[in-house]
Design a protein around this motif. Structure first.
Motif, PDB file in Angstrom:
ATOM      1  N   UNK A  91       0.841  -1.199   0.000  1.00 15.45           N
ATOM      2  CA  UNK A  91       0.000   0.000   0.000  1.00 15.45           C
ATOM      3  C   UNK A  91       0.878   1.252   0.000  1.00 15.45           C
ATOM      4  N   UNK A  92       0.554   2.192  -0.892  1.00 15.99           N
ATOM      5  CA  UNK A  92       1.334   3.428  -1.012  1.00 15.99           C
ATOM      6  C   UNK A  92       0.361   4.571  -1.311  1.00 15.99           C
ATOM      7  N   UNK A  93       0.061   5.401  -0.318  1.00  9.94           N
ATOM      8  CA  UNK A  93      -0.911   6.491  -0.523  1.00  9.94           C
ATOM      9  C   UNK A  93      -0.503   7.475  -1.604  1.00  9.94           C
ATOM     10  N   UNK A  94       0.787   7.489  -1.965  1.00 14.44           N
ATOM     11  CA  UNK A  94       1.244   8.429  -2.994  1.00 14.44           C
ATOM     12  C   UNK A  94       0.870   7.958  -4.401  1.00 14.44           C
ATOM     13  N   UNK A  95       0.425   6.719  -4.523  1.00 16.00           N
ATOM     14  CA  UNK A  95       0.089   6.161  -5.828  1.00 16.00           C
ATOM     15  C   UNK A  95      -1.381   6.431  -6.149  1.00 16.00           C
ATOM     16  N   UNK A  96      -1.624   6.883  -7.374  1.00 21.63           N
ATOM     17  CA  UNK A  96      -2.995   7.020  -7.854  1.00 21.63           C
ATOM     18  C   UNK A  96      -3.350   5.751  -8.601  1.00 21.63           C
ATOM     19  N   UNK A  97      -4.310   5.011  -8.103  1.00 22.71           N
ATOM     20  CA  UNK A  97      -4.669   3.754  -8.725  1.00 22.71           C
ATOM     21  C   UNK A  97      -3.713   2.641  -8.320  1.00 22.71           C
ATOM     22  N   UNK A  98      -3.208   1.907  -9.312  1.00 24.89           N
ATOM     23  CA  UNK A  98      -2.306   0.780  -9.074  1.00 24.89           C
ATOM     24  C   UNK A  98      -1.094   0.915  -9.990  1.00 24.89           C
ATOM     25  N   UNK A  99       0.067   0.607  -9.460  1.00 26.17           N
ATOM     26  CA  UNK A  99       1.267   0.607 -10.299  1.00 26.17           C
ATOM     27  C   UNK A  99       2.010  -0.717 -10.141  1.00 26.17           C
ATOM     28  N   UNK A 100       2.207  -1.413 -11.250  1.00 26.93           N
ATOM     29  CA  UNK A 100       3.003  -2.633 -11.282  1.00 26.93           C
ATOM     30  C   UNK A 100       4.448  -2.241 -11.583  1.00 26.93           C
ATOM     31  N   UNK A 101       5.338  -2.511 -10.644  1.00 26.89           N
ATOM     32  CA  UNK A 101       6.762  -2.208 -10.815  1.00 26.89           C
ATOM     33  C   UNK A 101       7.485  -3.527 -11.080  1.00 26.89           C
ATOM     34  N   UNK A 102       7.953  -3.711 -12.294  1.00 27.22           N
ATOM     35  CA  UNK A 102       8.567  -4.971 -12.707  1.00 27.22           C
ATOM     36  C   UNK A 102      10.043  -4.950 -12.352  1.00 27.22           C
ATOM     37  N   UNK A 103      10.461  -5.877 -11.469  1.00 26.76           N
ATOM     38  CA  UNK A 103      11.843  -5.914 -11.007  1.00 26.76           C
ATOM     39  C   UNK A 103      12.709  -6.875 -11.801  1.00 26.76           C
ATOM     40  N   UNK A 104      13.958  -6.948 -11.411  1.00 29.49           N
ATOM     41  CA  UNK A 104      14.915  -7.822 -12.098  1.00 29.49           C
ATOM     42  C   UNK A 104      14.693  -9.293 -11.781  1.00 29.49           C
ATOM     43  N   UNK A 105      13.779  -9.590 -10.855  1.00 34.54           N
ATOM     44  CA  UNK A 105      13.452 -10.985 -10.551  1.00 34.54           C
ATOM     45  C   UNK A 105      12.407 -11.563 -11.505  1.00 34.54           C
ATOM     46  N   UNK A 106      11.936 -10.752 -12.479  1.00 33.26           N
ATOM     47  CA  UNK A 106      10.904 -11.202 -13.423  1.00 33.26           C
ATOM     48  C   UNK A 106      11.265 -10.637 -14.790  1.00 33.26           C
ATOM     49  N   UNK A 107      12.038 -11.397 -15.537  1.00 34.82           N
ATOM     50  CA  UNK A 107      12.643 -10.850 -16.755  1.00 34.82           C
ATOM     51  C   UNK A 107      12.008 -11.358 -18.035  1.00 34.82           C
ATOM     52  N   UNK A 108      11.038 -12.261 -17.931  1.00 35.03           N
ATOM     53  CA  UNK A 108      10.401 -12.739 -19.152  1.00 35.03           C
ATOM     54  C   UNK A 108       9.037 -13.320 -18.834  1.00 35.03           C
ATOM     55  N   UNK A 109       8.149 -13.304 -19.857  1.00 39.03           N
ATOM     56  CA  UNK A 109       6.849 -13.930 -19.718  1.00 39.03           C
ATOM     57  C   UNK A 109       5.872 -13.126 -18.892  1.00 39.03           C
ATOM     58  N   UNK A 110       4.650 -13.646 -18.830  1.00 44.14           N
ATOM     59  CA  UNK A 110       3.599 -12.969 -18.068  1.00 44.14           C
ATOM     60  C   UNK A 110       3.224 -13.715 -16.802  1.00 44.14           C
ATOM     61  N   UNK A 111       3.900 -14.820 -16.532  1.00 44.52           N
ATOM     62  CA  UNK A 111       3.691 -15.547 -15.278  1.00 44.52           C
ATOM     63  C   UNK A 111       4.918 -15.375 -14.396  1.00 44.52           C
ATOM     64  N   UNK A 112       4.708 -14.743 -13.246  1.00 45.48           N
ATOM     65  CA  UNK A 112       5.811 -14.555 -12.307  1.00 45.48           C
ATOM     66  C   UNK A 112       6.166 -15.891 -11.646  1.00 45.48           C
ATOM     67  N   UNK A 113       7.424 -16.075 -11.322  1.00 47.80           N
ATOM     68  CA  UNK A 113       7.823 -17.266 -10.580  1.00 47.80           C
ATOM     69  C   UNK A 113       8.759 -18.172 -11.341  1.00 47.80           C
ATOM     70  N   UNK A 114       8.877 -17.961 -12.651  1.00 51.06           N
ATOM     71  CA  UNK A 114       9.839 -18.748 -13.416  1.00 51.06           C
ATOM     72  C   UNK A 114      11.238 -18.228 -13.101  1.00 51.06           C
ATOM     73  N   UNK A 115      12.051 -19.054 -12.449  1.00 53.10           N
ATOM     74  CA  UNK A 115      13.371 -18.613 -12.002  1.00 53.10           C
ATOM     75  C   UNK A 115      14.372 -18.783 -13.134  1.00 53.10           C
ATOM     76  N   UNK A 116      15.075 -17.713 -13.440  1.00 55.99           N
ATOM     77  CA  UNK A 116      16.110 -17.729 -14.473  1.00 55.99           C
ATOM     78  C   UNK A 116      17.462 -17.599 -13.793  1.00 55.99           C
ATOM     79  N   UNK A 117      18.315 -18.611 -13.932  1.00 54.00           N
ATOM     80  CA  UNK A 117      19.663 -18.552 -13.361  1.00 54.00           C
ATOM     81  C   UNK A 117      20.601 -17.991 -14.423  1.00 54.00           C
ATOM     82  N   UNK A 118      21.316 -16.914 -14.138  1.00 57.81           N
ATOM     83  CA  UNK A 118      22.222 -16.326 -15.141  1.00 57.81           C
ATOM     84  C   UNK A 118      23.243 -17.349 -15.638  1.00 57.81           C
ATOM     85  N   UNK A 119      23.608 -17.219 -16.904  1.00 55.50           N
ATOM     86  CA  UNK A 119      24.610 -18.112 -17.480  1.00 55.50           C
ATOM     87  C   UNK A 119      25.943 -17.952 -16.762  1.00 55.50           C
ATOM     88  N   UNK A 120      26.626 -19.068 -16.571  1.00 55.50           N
ATOM     89  CA  UNK A 120      27.996 -19.076 -16.014  1.00 55.50           C
ATOM     90  C   UNK A 120      28.097 -18.393 -14.654  1.00 55.50           C
TER      91      UNK A 120
END
Length: 532
Positions: free
Chosen positions: A481-510
């Motif tokens: 909850x953030x009173x400074x936000x109007x409506x809803x804001x989805x902030x996409x982090x570096x833990x979700x780098x592909x697709x539309x389903x969150x939770x698929x874990x991507x391990x960086x190469x090497x």
């Protein structure tokens, strides 16, 4: 009514001659026989065993007390507004994170490595290693954090009550506010909640390597780092301990390109060799050996209160003893040159975010051992697509009787901000929202990298935020909850780098630089340090 004693001719049944019933010399009762003394050897054996048990239990108690009295303790987390108390004792199940910190303080027994001016305070973190033990004890990762990694420094309260913090600073400087501040800083950048820490000084390194009987290392050329660390080694294999082991771990210019990252590689190499030696000698399951090492190390150790008990220490050793060397992975946190200062580094995104998500998820960084063959399956053994995935084949269908939304999706103000560092990451997410009926959705631009995806929502927007999170399979912990936000804001982090389903874990190469089972390798000596 007064009490009275009724004596019905009390019989003496002691079995002593002359003390039988009515003064006869027979023992009382036909089932009683005169007691015989146990043989002398049996009495001696019983006494010896009893004495040994008493002494054994007492000695064990004294040894445990001695170990616990060796260590100093400090708070696990001293971040302002964070949990200051330690976690409970280390458990035998569940994931376990322990931050191992090496301090460069010159205080006390370490005074020979610096001036009187150096010999004050906590010092800086010379080494920062995060050991992560998986919940099923199948794998371990040991992650090195560079000393000069620039990160936000959380507000931390020092023992003297001073609050220490900064928008950006070197990670190793957090130790100046105590090890609990280093824990707080790494918690913030990784999204983890570290369970315990161990803080060791120079003397601990020297004494541990000596107690082990030395650690085997190999270099590809004669080396002379004098007057730097003082390390001098011939080409090939050497056994190092004590002062020489400390020189090997501290040298800043001897290996590779003479950078701090090359120094980290040498430290991981040393640790891998040390782990192989400990495992090959069965030290972790041999209590006398384990006690000897613990006695050496704990004299120069500061730990959090939750770890300051013998069962926890033994429990960690027991867990580590079960893990195959090939499943012990050494990692350096993904990093790149710091903007504005070439001598420092910063997190490399999205790799760092992907790696931290893998840690939080308990994902193994190393290939799992191949399962034993179970025979050739018969035609009837082959699962159908529905059985193998747990889902019905074919297109998804919508339940026509599903309850309609309590609000009009088409007019809800929803923005999508990109904090993943990947260009264009928000496009498919906006399309997915529109396809679900959220027509009033727009891109909110790019933000600085964030390691965790969040759904921020303003006043009276909790239900909409919950539905947005459900659409992308985000956990409830992502809702903020953030009173400074109007409506809803989805902030996409570096833990979700592909697709539309969150939770698929991507391990960086090497991401894995080495594993503890790797042998026969020699470190490359920096040509400037060739023996002259």
């Amino acid at each position: 009514m007064g009490s009275r004693r009724v004596d019905h001719g009390m019989e003496n049944i002691s079995g002593v001659p002359g003390s039988g019933p009515l003064g006869t010399s027979e023992p009382a009762g036909r089932h009683f026989k005169t007691a015989k003394k146990a043989p002398l050897w049996l009495r001696i054996a019983a006494l010896t065993l009893t004495t040994a048990l008493v002494l054994g239990v007492g000695t064990a108690g004294l040894l445990f007390f001695k170990l616990q009295s060796n260590v100093s303790t400090a708070k696990l987390n001293v971040g302002v507004g964070k949990t200051g108390a330690s976690q409970g004792p280390a458990e035998q199940t569940g994931s376990l994170q322990i931050l191992i910190i090496g301090t460069d303080t010159r205080d006390g027994a370490n005074s020979e490595y610096g001036t009187a001016e150096d010999s004050t305070g906590e010092g800086n973190a010379d080494v920062m290693l995060l050991m992560d033990i998986s919940s099923d004890n199948s794998h371990v990762s040991v992650t090195s954090f560079p000393r000069d990694l620039m990160v936000p420094i959380p507000d931390c309260e020092t023992p003297s009550g001073i609050v220490y913090g900064a928008p950006a600073g070197q990670l190793n400087a957090t130790l100046q506010a105590g090890p609990g501040c280093t824990v707080a800083a790494i918690n913030d950048i990784t999204g983890l909640t570290i369970d315990h820490f161990m803080l060791a000084d120079f003397t601990a390194v020297k004494e541990l390597s000596t107690a082990l009987g030395g650690v085997e290392v190999c270099i590809d050329h004669d080396l002379n780092d004098n007057p730097g660390s003082g390390l001098i080694l011939p080409a090939g294999t050497s056994w190092i301990s004590g002062e020489q082991a400390l020189q090997f771990l501290r040298t800043r210019h001897s290996f590779g390109d003479a950078s701090d990252l090359a120094r980290i590689q040498a430290q991981q190499y040393f640790l891998g060799s040390m782990i192989r030696k400990i495992k090959s000698e069965g030290t972790l399951t041999n209590l006398p050996k384990l006690y000897t090492l613990a006695d050496v190390v704990t004299k120069n150790l500061t730990i959090d209160e939750g770890l300051a008990n013998i069962p926890s220490m033994v429990g960690i050793a027991t867990r580590l003893a079960k893990i195959d060397l090939g499943q012990v992975a050494f990692v350096t946190v993904p990093n790149t040159q710091y903007v504005g200062n070439d001598s420092k580094v910063q997190l490399l995104e999205p790799d760092a975010g992907q790696f931290f998500a893998a840690l939080r998820n308990g994902t193994s960084l190393t290939p799992e051992p191949a399962p034993a063959p179970t025979g050739t399956p018969t035609p009837g053994d082959t699962p159908s697509p529905e059985e193998s995935t747990g889902e019905a084949a074919g297109p998804e269908t919508t339940d026509p009787e599903a309850a309609p939304s309590a609000y009009d999706k088409g007019i809800q103000p929803i923005s999508v901000a990109n904090a993943s560092t990947l260009a264009g990451r928000t496009t498919e997410l906006i399309q997915a929202l529109a396809a679900d009926g959220f027509a009033s959705t727009w891109p909110a631009g790019d933000l600085a990298a964030q390691t965790e995806t969040k759904v921020l929502y303003g006043t009276n927007m909790a239900d909409v935020a919950h539905d947005v999170a459900a659409l992308f399979k985000l956990p409830d912990t992502a809702l903020v909850e953030d009173p400074a936000i109007t409506g809803v804001q989805l902030v996409v982090g570096t833990d979700w780098v592909s697709g539309t389903d969150y939770g698929t874990v991507v391990v960086p190469d090497n991401i894995v630089q080495s594993t503890a089972d790797q042998t026969g390798q020699c470190l490359t000596v920096n040509p400037d340090m060739y023996l002259r």
